[in-house]
Write a protein that holds these residues in place. Sequence first.
Motif, mmCIF file in Angstrom:
data_model
loop_
_atom_site.group_PDB
_atom_site.id
_atom_site.type_symbol
_atom_site.label_atom_id
_atom_site.label_comp_id
_atom_site.label_asym_id
_atom_site.label_seq_id
_atom_site.Cartn_x
_atom_site.Cartn_y
_atom_site.Cartn_z
ATOM 1 N N HIS A 129 0.840 -1.272 0.071
ATOM 2 C CA HIS A 129 0.088 -0.081 0.107
ATOM 3 C C HIS A 129 1.007 1.299 -0.035
ATOM 4 O O HIS A 129 0.540 2.363 -0.075
ATOM 5 C CB HIS A 129 -0.897 -0.029 1.211
ATOM 6 N N ARG A 130 2.124 1.177 0.351
ATOM 7 C CA ARG A 130 2.999 2.241 0.123
ATOM 8 C C ARG A 130 3.408 2.545 -1.101
ATOM 9 O O ARG A 130 4.175 3.588 -1.289
ATOM 10 C CB ARG A 130 4.009 1.992 1.130
ATOM 11 N N ILE A 131 3.411 1.822 -2.147
ATOM 12 C CA ILE A 131 4.043 1.851 -3.509
ATOM 13 C C ILE A 131 3.247 2.618 -4.153
ATOM 14 O O ILE A 131 1.853 2.125 -4.662
ATOM 15 C CB ILE A 131 4.758 0.580 -3.964
ATOM 16 N N ARG A 132 3.745 3.773 -5.262
ATOM 17 C CA ARG A 132 2.901 4.195 -6.052
ATOM 18 C C ARG A 132 3.613 3.654 -7.565
ATOM 19 O O ARG A 132 4.732 4.280 -7.952
ATOM 20 C CB ARG A 132 2.697 5.518 -6.160
ATOM 21 N N PRO A 133 3.232 2.783 -8.465
ATOM 22 C CA PRO A 133 3.752 2.342 -9.463
ATOM 23 C C PRO A 133 4.025 3.601 -10.624
ATOM 24 O O PRO A 133 3.344 4.578 -10.650
ATOM 25 C CB PRO A 133 2.913 1.198 -10.249
ATOM 26 N N GLY A 134 4.912 3.470 -11.516
ATOM 27 C CA GLY A 134 4.996 4.446 -12.607
ATOM 28 C C GLY A 134 4.055 4.501 -13.533
ATOM 29 O O GLY A 134 3.920 5.511 -14.200
ATOM 30 N N GLY A 135 3.473 3.180 -13.851
ATOM 31 C CA GLY A 135 2.500 3.344 -15.007
ATOM 32 C C GLY A 135 2.348 1.808 -15.484
ATOM 33 O O GLY A 135 2.682 0.874 -14.864
ATOM 34 N N GLY A 136 1.417 1.485 -16.649
ATOM 35 C CA GLY A 136 1.110 0.179 -17.138
ATOM 36 C C GLY A 136 0.272 -0.407 -15.924
ATOM 37 O O GLY A 136 -0.578 0.367 -15.242
ATOM 38 N N ASP A 137 -0.055 -1.669 -16.020
ATOM 39 C CA ASP A 137 -1.200 -2.444 -15.216
ATOM 40 C C ASP A 137 -0.617 -2.678 -13.765
ATOM 41 O O ASP A 137 -1.102 -3.186 -12.923
ATOM 42 C CB ASP A 137 -1.470 -3.719 -15.901
ATOM 43 N N ASP A 138 0.683 -2.340 -13.384
ATOM 44 C CA ASP A 138 1.209 -2.867 -12.121
ATOM 45 C C ASP A 138 0.512 -2.164 -10.936
ATOM 46 O O ASP A 138 -0.029 -0.823 -11.058
ATOM 47 C CB ASP A 138 2.746 -2.500 -12.137
ATOM 48 N N ASP A 139 0.504 -2.722 -9.689
ATOM 49 C CA ASP A 139 0.234 -1.954 -8.686
ATOM 50 C C ASP A 139 1.240 -2.244 -7.601
ATOM 51 O O ASP A 139 2.430 -3.160 -7.831
ATOM 52 C CB ASP A 139 -1.209 -2.525 -7.905
ATOM 53 N N GLY A 140 1.048 -1.726 -6.377
ATOM 54 C CA GLY A 140 2.169 -1.923 -5.242
ATOM 55 C C GLY A 140 2.431 -3.391 -5.305
ATOM 56 O O GLY A 140 3.532 -3.640 -4.969
ATOM 57 N N ALA A 141 1.478 -4.238 -5.133
ATOM 58 C CA ALA A 141 1.715 -5.627 -4.648
ATOM 59 C C ALA A 141 2.379 -6.150 -5.944
ATOM 60 O O ALA A 141 3.421 -7.038 -5.522
ATOM 61 C CB ALA A 141 0.310 -6.349 -4.517
ATOM 62 N N ALA A 142 2.346 -5.907 -7.065
ATOM 63 C CA ALA A 142 3.259 -6.383 -8.276
ATOM 64 C C ALA A 142 4.595 -5.989 -8.118
ATOM 65 O O ALA A 142 5.480 -6.797 -8.332
ATOM 66 C CB ALA A 142 2.571 -6.025 -9.775
ATOM 67 N N VAL A 143 4.852 -4.739 -7.745
ATOM 68 C CA VAL A 143 5.985 -4.330 -7.553
ATOM 69 C C VAL A 143 6.811 -5.118 -6.252
ATOM 70 O O VAL A 143 8.244 -5.517 -6.479
ATOM 71 C CB VAL A 143 6.154 -2.749 -7.293
ATOM 72 N N VAL A 144 6.232 -5.599 -5.162
ATOM 73 C CA VAL A 144 6.741 -6.207 -4.103
ATOM 74 C C VAL A 144 7.122 -7.719 -4.827
ATOM 75 O O VAL A 144 8.180 -8.204 -4.398
ATOM 76 C CB VAL A 144 5.698 -6.263 -2.884
ATOM 77 N N GLU A 145 6.244 -8.475 -5.556
ATOM 78 C CA GLU A 145 6.444 -9.484 -5.972
ATOM 79 C C GLU A 145 7.675 -9.452 -6.859
ATOM 80 O O GLU A 145 8.372 -10.567 -6.756
ATOM 81 C CB GLU A 145 5.349 -9.932 -6.695
ATOM 82 N N ARG A 146 7.808 -8.623 -7.856
ATOM 83 C CA ARG A 146 8.719 -8.412 -8.620
ATOM 84 C C ARG A 146 10.159 -8.467 -7.788
ATOM 85 O O ARG A 146 11.225 -8.941 -7.874
ATOM 86 C CB ARG A 146 8.912 -7.446 -9.528
ATOM 87 N N ALA A 147 10.072 -7.611 -6.634
ATOM 88 C CA ALA A 147 11.119 -7.312 -5.752
ATOM 89 C C ALA A 147 11.727 -8.850 -5.183
ATOM 90 O O ALA A 147 12.862 -8.903 -4.917
ATOM 91 C CB ALA A 147 10.944 -6.406 -4.561
ATOM 92 N N LEU A 148 10.929 -9.377 -4.631
ATOM 93 C CA LEU A 148 10.968 -10.774 -4.145
ATOM 94 C C LEU A 148 11.565 -11.580 -5.084
ATOM 95 O O LEU A 148 12.562 -12.632 -4.632
ATOM 96 C CB LEU A 148 9.620 -11.439 -3.365
ATOM 97 N N ASP A 149 11.164 -11.559 -6.309
ATOM 98 C CA ASP A 149 11.688 -12.822 -7.250
ATOM 99 C C ASP A 149 12.983 -12.384 -7.628
ATOM 100 O O ASP A 149 13.738 -13.124 -8.015
ATOM 101 C CB ASP A 149 10.678 -12.369 -8.375
ATOM 102 N N THR A 150 13.204 -10.907 -7.638
ATOM 103 C CA THR A 150 14.485 -10.364 -8.285
ATOM 104 C C THR A 150 15.673 -10.273 -7.195
ATOM 105 O O THR A 150 16.890 -10.700 -7.429
ATOM 106 C CB THR A 150 14.368 -9.184 -8.858
#
Length: 326
Positions: free
Chosen positions: A301-322
Motif C-alpha cells: 500500500h506504500r508504493i505508487r507504480p510508474g505506469g502500466g497495469d502494475d500495482d504496489g503488490a506487483a512491484v513487491v512480488e517482482r522485488a521478491l523474485d529479483t
Amino acid sequence: MTDASQSEANVTPTADEFEPLSVDGAAGLADRITENVERVIVGQHGAIEHILVTLLARGHLLLEDVPGVGKTMLARSIATSIDCTFKRVQFTPDLLPSDVTGVNVFNQKSREFEFQPGPVFANVVLGDEINRAPPKTQAALLEAMEEDQVTVDGDTHRLPSPFTVIATQNDVEPNRTYELPMAEIDRFMKKLRLGYPSEADETELLGRVAGDHPIESLEAVASVPEVQRARRTVTTVDVREPVRSYVTRLASFTRDHAQLGVSPRGGIALVRASQARAVLEGRDYVVPDDVQTEVRTVWSHRIRPGGGDDDGAAVVERALDTVPVE
C-alpha cells in the motif's frame, strides 16, 4: 485536578517500562488471543495473526474491503480479547478533527479551560470507514499515529499505551469517499483485505449467529501489562546485518521500479513486523522468511507504480523474485 491532568496521570506506562516476556510466553499470549477471536471470526486465521503482528510491533492497521465481510467485528473481537480501553469512531463527512482528538471546554465554575479527551484516547481505536471523512479530519490522526500524542490549542497530551488504530475503508463507493493522503497511508504498518468467506466458513458463521452473537459473550484473555511485556519482547528480537541488508535491497528495488517506492519508515515497519513474526514463530531472531511473510502486507500500500497495469503488490512480488537472499 482537571480532566486533562487526570487523563495524563492515568496513562499506562510505555512498553519500555515493562520487563519482557519470554519468547514462548509472548507466542503463547498471541495464541490465546487468536483462539479467542476465532470464537467469533470464522476462516480468518491469517488476518488475525497479521493484526496481532501489527499490535505487538507498535503499528496501526488499515482494513479495506467491501461492506459486510466482518472488518468491524474483527477489530472489536481483538479489542475485547484484551482487557483494555476501546473506542469506536464512525467517520462521516461532517466529522470534525476535534470530534476525534478532543477539545478545550471553558469551565464556568473554575473559570479555566479544561481538556475533554476525544475517542482517540483509548488503547485500541476503531476508525470505521475512515475515508468517508474529509482530509482535514483524517489528518487529526497523523500526530497520534506517529507520536502517540495529540496537540490541541498548543498543549500536547500523551495517549494511552499501548495505542493502536484499526481503521476500515469502504472501497465500493468512490464518489462518496475521500482518498487517504499518502502521508496517512504510510503511517499504517499493514493494509489487509479479508475477502469473502468460503462456503464452509460462511455456513459455520451463519450457525454461530443464528442465536445470540458470540461477540456478546466474548471475554478478555489478556491484560494490558501482558501486551506491553510482549511488545517489549518483540523489541529484543535480534535482526542481524544480512537481514537488514536484505530489507534495504528490497526497498531500493521498489524505489528504482516505481514512481514512489518504500520510504525509510516503510523499512522500519517491515523490520518491526518481522520481529513480531519471529516471536509468533517462537524465535528470538529474524530470518529472511519472516521478511518475506510480512513484506506484502507492509509494503504494497506504500508504493505508487510508474505506469502500466502494475500495482504496489506487483512491484513487491517482482522485488521478491529479483532480489537475492545473501
